[in-house]
Every structure is written in structure tokens, then in C-alpha cells.
Design an enzyme around this catalytic site. Structure first.
Site, PDB file in Angstrom:
ATOM      1  N   GLU A 101       0.164  -6.142  22.699  1.00 49.57           N
ATOM      2  CA  GLU A 101       0.796  -4.898  23.192  1.00 49.57           C
ATOM      3  C   GLU A 101      -0.073  -4.472  24.289  1.00 49.57           C
ATOM      4  O   GLU A 101      -1.420  -4.621  24.198  1.00 49.57           O
ATOM      5  CB  GLU A 101       0.633  -3.661  22.154  1.00 49.57           C
ATOM      6  CG  GLU A 101       1.485  -3.942  21.225  1.00 49.57           C
ATOM      7  CD  GLU A 101       1.699  -3.072  20.031  1.00 49.57           C
ATOM      8  OE1 GLU A 101       0.985  -1.918  20.326  1.00 49.57           O
ATOM      9  OE2 GLU A 101       2.258  -3.202  18.952  1.00 49.57           O
ATOM     10  N   HIS A 122       6.570   0.379  19.265  1.00 55.88           N
ATOM     11  CA  HIS A 122       5.242   0.884  18.207  1.00 55.88           C
ATOM     12  C   HIS A 122       5.604   2.454  18.191  1.00 55.88           C
ATOM     13  O   HIS A 122       4.558   3.401  18.397  1.00 55.88           O
ATOM     14  CB  HIS A 122       3.874   0.504  18.817  1.00 55.88           C
ATOM     15  CG  HIS A 122       2.753   0.557  17.825  1.00 55.88           C
ATOM     16  ND1 HIS A 122       1.740  -0.408  17.920  1.00 55.88           N
ATOM     17  CD2 HIS A 122       2.744   1.093  16.776  1.00 55.88           C
ATOM     18  CE1 HIS A 122       1.075  -0.159  16.895  1.00 55.88           C
ATOM     19  NE2 HIS A 122       1.682   0.551  16.157  1.00 55.88           N
ATOM     20  N   ILE A 123       6.688   2.818  17.474  1.00 52.64           N
ATOM     21  CA  ILE A 123       6.843   4.106  17.455  1.00 52.64           C
ATOM     22  C   ILE A 123       7.115   4.483  15.835  1.00 52.64           C
ATOM     23  O   ILE A 123       7.622   5.530  15.442  1.00 52.64           O
ATOM     24  CB  ILE A 123       7.924   4.589  18.213  1.00 52.64           C
ATOM     25  CG1 ILE A 123       9.339   3.892  17.764  1.00 52.64           C
ATOM     26  CG2 ILE A 123       7.767   4.689  19.660  1.00 52.64           C
ATOM     27  CD1 ILE A 123      10.796   4.421  18.456  1.00 52.64           C
ATOM     28  N   GLY A 140       0.888  -1.190   0.014  1.00 51.42           N
ATOM     29  CA  GLY A 140      -0.141   0.043  -0.050  1.00 51.42           C
ATOM     30  C   GLY A 140       0.806   1.290   0.005  1.00 51.42           C
ATOM     31  O   GLY A 140       2.000   1.179  -0.360  1.00 51.42           O
ATOM     32  N   ARG A 141       0.498   2.323   0.548  1.00 50.62           N
ATOM     33  CA  ARG A 141       1.086   3.488   0.488  1.00 50.62           C
ATOM     34  C   ARG A 141       2.623   3.493   1.409  1.00 50.62           C
ATOM     35  O   ARG A 141       3.518   3.923   0.929  1.00 50.62           O
ATOM     36  CB  ARG A 141       0.234   4.736   1.369  1.00 50.62           C
ATOM     37  CG  ARG A 141      -0.817   5.178   0.438  1.00 50.62           C
ATOM     38  CD  ARG A 141      -1.402   6.359   1.502  1.00 50.62           C
ATOM     39  NE  ARG A 141      -2.735   6.794   0.735  1.00 50.62           N
ATOM     40  CZ  ARG A 141      -3.886   6.149   1.121  1.00 50.62           C
ATOM     41  NH1 ARG A 141      -4.068   5.217   2.049  1.00 50.62           N
ATOM     42  NH2 ARG A 141      -4.988   6.595   0.644  1.00 50.62           N
ATOM     43  N   ILE A 142       2.335   2.762   2.480  1.00 49.68           N
ATOM     44  CA  ILE A 142       3.633   2.711   3.026  1.00 49.68           C
ATOM     45  C   ILE A 142       4.670   1.809   2.577  1.00 49.68           C
ATOM     46  O   ILE A 142       5.838   2.061   2.446  1.00 49.68           O
ATOM     47  CB  ILE A 142       3.224   2.164   4.580  1.00 49.68           C
ATOM     48  CG1 ILE A 142       2.396   3.364   5.481  1.00 49.68           C
ATOM     49  CG2 ILE A 142       4.666   2.073   5.569  1.00 49.68           C
ATOM     50  CD1 ILE A 142       1.869   2.697   6.605  1.00 49.68           C
ATOM     51  N   ALA A 198       4.030  -3.428  11.002  1.00 49.53           N
ATOM     52  CA  ALA A 198       2.510  -3.283  10.772  1.00 49.53           C
ATOM     53  C   ALA A 198       1.574  -3.634  12.007  1.00 49.53           C
ATOM     54  O   ALA A 198       1.337  -2.533  12.538  1.00 49.53           O
ATOM     55  CB  ALA A 198       2.209  -4.244   9.531  1.00 49.53           C
ATOM     56  N   ARG A 199       1.405  -4.881  12.215  1.00 53.77           N
ATOM     57  CA  ARG A 199       0.755  -4.993  13.559  1.00 53.77           C
ATOM     58  C   ARG A 199       1.180  -6.362  13.847  1.00 53.77           C
ATOM     59  O   ARG A 199       1.653  -7.211  13.282  1.00 53.77           O
ATOM     60  CB  ARG A 199      -0.799  -5.092  13.176  1.00 53.77           C
ATOM     61  CG  ARG A 199      -1.707  -4.236  13.231  1.00 53.77           C
ATOM     62  CD  ARG A 199      -1.822  -3.245  14.590  1.00 53.77           C
ATOM     63  NE  ARG A 199      -2.555  -2.249  14.264  1.00 53.77           N
ATOM     64  CZ  ARG A 199      -2.164  -0.863  14.057  1.00 53.77           C
ATOM     65  NH1 ARG A 199      -0.811  -0.753  14.041  1.00 53.77           N
ATOM     66  NH2 ARG A 199      -2.702   0.168  13.954  1.00 53.77           N
TER      67      ARG A 199
HETATM   68  C1  DGY Z   1      -0.999   3.182  12.687  1.00 49.71           C
HETATM   69  O1  DGY Z   1      -1.312   4.416  12.356  1.00 49.71           O
HETATM   70  O2  DGY Z   1      -1.744   2.381  12.474  1.00 49.71           O
HETATM   71  C2  DGY Z   1       0.286   3.153  13.516  1.00 49.71           C
HETATM   72  O3  DGY Z   1       0.209   1.761  13.981  1.00 49.71           O
HETATM   73  C3  DGY Z   1      -0.139   4.051  14.692  1.00 49.71           C
HETATM   74  O4  DGY Z   1       1.400   4.341  14.885  1.00 49.71           O
END
Ligand code: DGY
Length: 321
Positions: free
Chosen positions: A269, A287-288, A160-162, A239-240
Site C-alpha cells: 500500500e 483499506h477502509i 480475536g475481537r474482530i 487484515a493486512r
Molecule cells: C487497523 O486498525 O489496523 C486498521 O487496519 C486501520 O484501519
């Protein structure tokens, strides 16, 4: 904007820029503090609200939506990921859900690349070594890592975008870039070759996970996926946490079945599996990935602007569909 019947609930203190935008709405506000609210505090804050601005630490499910009452028009998540929100339940309750796509792509891609370089070039190992105060002298075999810029292959799962922003950075490092998405497993685009996930896992020196967490992607990187990776390859997850089976990753790192890993996100988390703290070749951050100053302002401001739009009867700027 006509003043809605309810207040705007904000679950946690946002950045100064976002708080200023929020106050400029001129609406009654109920604002949490720096810490995530308890479930009770969340329910109390949402009861009677016209809008809720929440973060990924708040679980917004059908029960919570029911306690909020009929006046709730919008839940604005200060994150691009929205696995903390039951979107179907919100839709059924007539509540618009919004997220923050676009504004955090560069910050997240920067951090992803920081982790790629940190783990492959052993930045954290080097830092830890010096702090151990052991005597040292330059050595030809010391702390050797992967030559990222010598034609190493980066595989991006979830383009995707990222993913695109990470690919741009990888191309600047002369890396070969592979990508896999649900919808595309062949062809080329802007110097990126699309392949199926199995091929990506087998051919990459660095595998980067950038797919949202859904029932389909939970534990996408499991023991079998890790076994497909080269024994020298690295896994990076920004991501997650739930996309990676942490137990399988711990086993793979402990047994030296992959070269290393870097994680910004975790399955439960804020709990971090204590075994992760002891395995070798693993870089961890809390998660930064989106925590750039301007980016965090932009995320909060977009959430507030979504609230303003919906409460004014306009379409949300970035609705979750
Ligand atoms: C998001 O935007 O989903 C990120 O994990 C938050 O930092």
C-alpha cells in the site's frame, strides 16, 4: 498533567473529534496534514517530541526512534495493527507503544461482511453491468452467486475481537462458522468450531483473513493454501495485505481456481498491483474497513488518551506488549 519538555507530534490530520481531544491536552503540538509525511518530515516532526501520534502509513523503526531523541515517551498508533512499528526497538529505547484495540471491531466486522456479501452476491458485477448501459431483462441465470444464508460455511483465520464480531454476524446469517487460531485447533465455543487452518481452508465457502501481519503470518495464504480451498470458495482479506501472497491470488483468480475474492488491504500500500485491477471475481476497497465516522473518532481519541496517560506518568490505556 505536568508539561513535558517536548511537543506532541501528530503525523496526519485526524478526525475533528480526535483533533479536539488533542487540542484539549493544552500541550505544544506539531501537526502534519492530510497526506502521510515524507520520511524527512516524519523525522523532523519527531525530533525532540515527548509523544508521537502516528498512523499505519508511517514506518517507525530504530533509525527514526534514534533521531527522535531521549525525550520521546510514547508512540501512539491510530490503528489496532502495529506492523508499521518496530516494537522491540521502541522497547529498547524505553518508548511505550500503544494501539487502538476494541474500538474498531464492529466497523471492521461490518465492512468484512459487506465484502463477503458484495463478492458472493455479485453486487459490484451488477453495478458495473448496469453502468455498461447494455440492454437487460431479468433472467433466471443472471449474475448467480452463493447463497450465503443457506448453510454456507464461513472460515475465520485469526479469532480475536474482530473475528468474534464477524462470527456474530455470520451466525445471524445462519452460516456454519469455523475458526482457526495459533492456540486453538479443536473444540467449540458459542457456535463456532475450531479446526486447523488446512481443514478450515478445505471446508469453507468463504475464508476470511483476520490475523495480524507478523513474520509467521506473512503469505499465510499462498499458492498451496489457495489450492486447498474449494474451487467455488471466496477469500476475503480485511487484515493486512502481506498475509496473502497477491501473485498467487492473481494466478488463482485468473485460472478460476477459486470462486472469487475481496480485498481491503494490499501487500504494498498504497500501490495496488495493476494485475489485481483486471482479474475477474474480485472486489476491492482502499483499506477502509474501520472507516466508520464514530469509529475513526474513537481510534484517534484513544490514541490521544494514551498519550495523555503516559505523559502524566500513568500506565498507557492500551499498550502493545
Ligand atoms: C487497523 O486498525 O489496523 C486498521 O487496519 C486501520 O484501519
Amino acid at each position: 498533567m505536568t508539561t513535558p519538555a517536548g511537543h506532541v507530534y501528530v503525523s496526519r490530520l485526524l478526525t475533528d473529534g480526535a483533533m479536539a481531544r488533542l487540542r484539549a491536552l493544552g500541550l505544544p503540538l506539531r501537526i502534519g496534514d492530510d497526506n502521510p509525511p515524507t520520511r524527512e518530515a516524519l523525522a523532523a516532526g519527531m525530533a525532540g517530541a515527548a509523544a508521537a501520534v502516528v498512523t499505519l502509513t508511517e514506518r517507525v523503526d530504530a533509525d527514526l526512534l534514534a533521531t527522535a531523541g531521549d525525550g520521546l515517551a510514547v508512540v501512539a498508533n491510530v490503528a489496532v495493527g502495529y506492523d508499521n512499528i518496530d516494537v522491540a526497538a521502541a522497547r529498547a529505547a524505553g518508548v511505550t507503544v500503544t494501539n487502538t484495540p476494541g474500538v474498531l471491531d464492529n466497523a471492521t466486522a461490518d465492512h468484512t461482511f459487506a465484502l463477503i456479501l458484495a463478492v458472493t452476491r455479485r453486487v459490484v458485477d451488477g453495478d458495473r453491468f448496469l453502468r455498461s448501459r447494455e440492454p437487460w431483462i431479468w433472467g433466471p441465470r443472471m449474475l448467480i452467486g452463493l447463497d450465503v444464508s443457506a448453510g454456507a460455511t464461513l472460515g475465520i483465520i485469526g479469532y480475536g475481537r474482530i473475528g468474534r464480531a464477524v462470527a456474530r454476524r455470520a451466525r445471524a446469517f445462519d452460516m456454519t462458522v469455523l475458526a482457526s487460531t495459533r492456540s486453538r485447533t479443536s473444540g467449540d465455543e458459542d457456535g463456532v468450531r475450531f479446526v486447523d487452518t488446512g481443514t478450515l481452508l478445505a471446508d469453507s465457502d468463504v475464508v476470511c483473513v483476520l490475523t495480524p501481519l507478523t513474520p509467521q503470518t506473512r503469505h499465510l495464504i499462498d499458492a498451496a493454501a489457495l489450492a486447498r480451498m474449494k474451487p467455488t470458495a471466496y477469500l476475503v482479506n480485511t487484515a493486512r495485505g502481506g498475509v496473502v501472497d497477491e501473485t498467487a491470488l492473481i494466478d488463482a483468480l485468473t485460472a478460476g481456481r477459486i470462486g472469487g475474492a475481496a480485498l481491503d488491504v494490499f501487500e504494498n500500500e498504497p500501490h495496488v498491483n495493476p494485475a489485481l485491477l483486471d482479474v475477474p471475481n474480485l472486489v476491492l476497497t482502499p483499506h477502509i474497513a474501520s472507516a466508520g465516522e464514530a469509529t475513526r473518532d474513537a481510534m484517534g481519541i484513544l490514541a490521544v488518551d494514551n498519550v495523555a496517560a503516559v505523559l502524566s506518568g500513568r500506565p498507557a490505556l492500551t499498550p502493545v506488549r
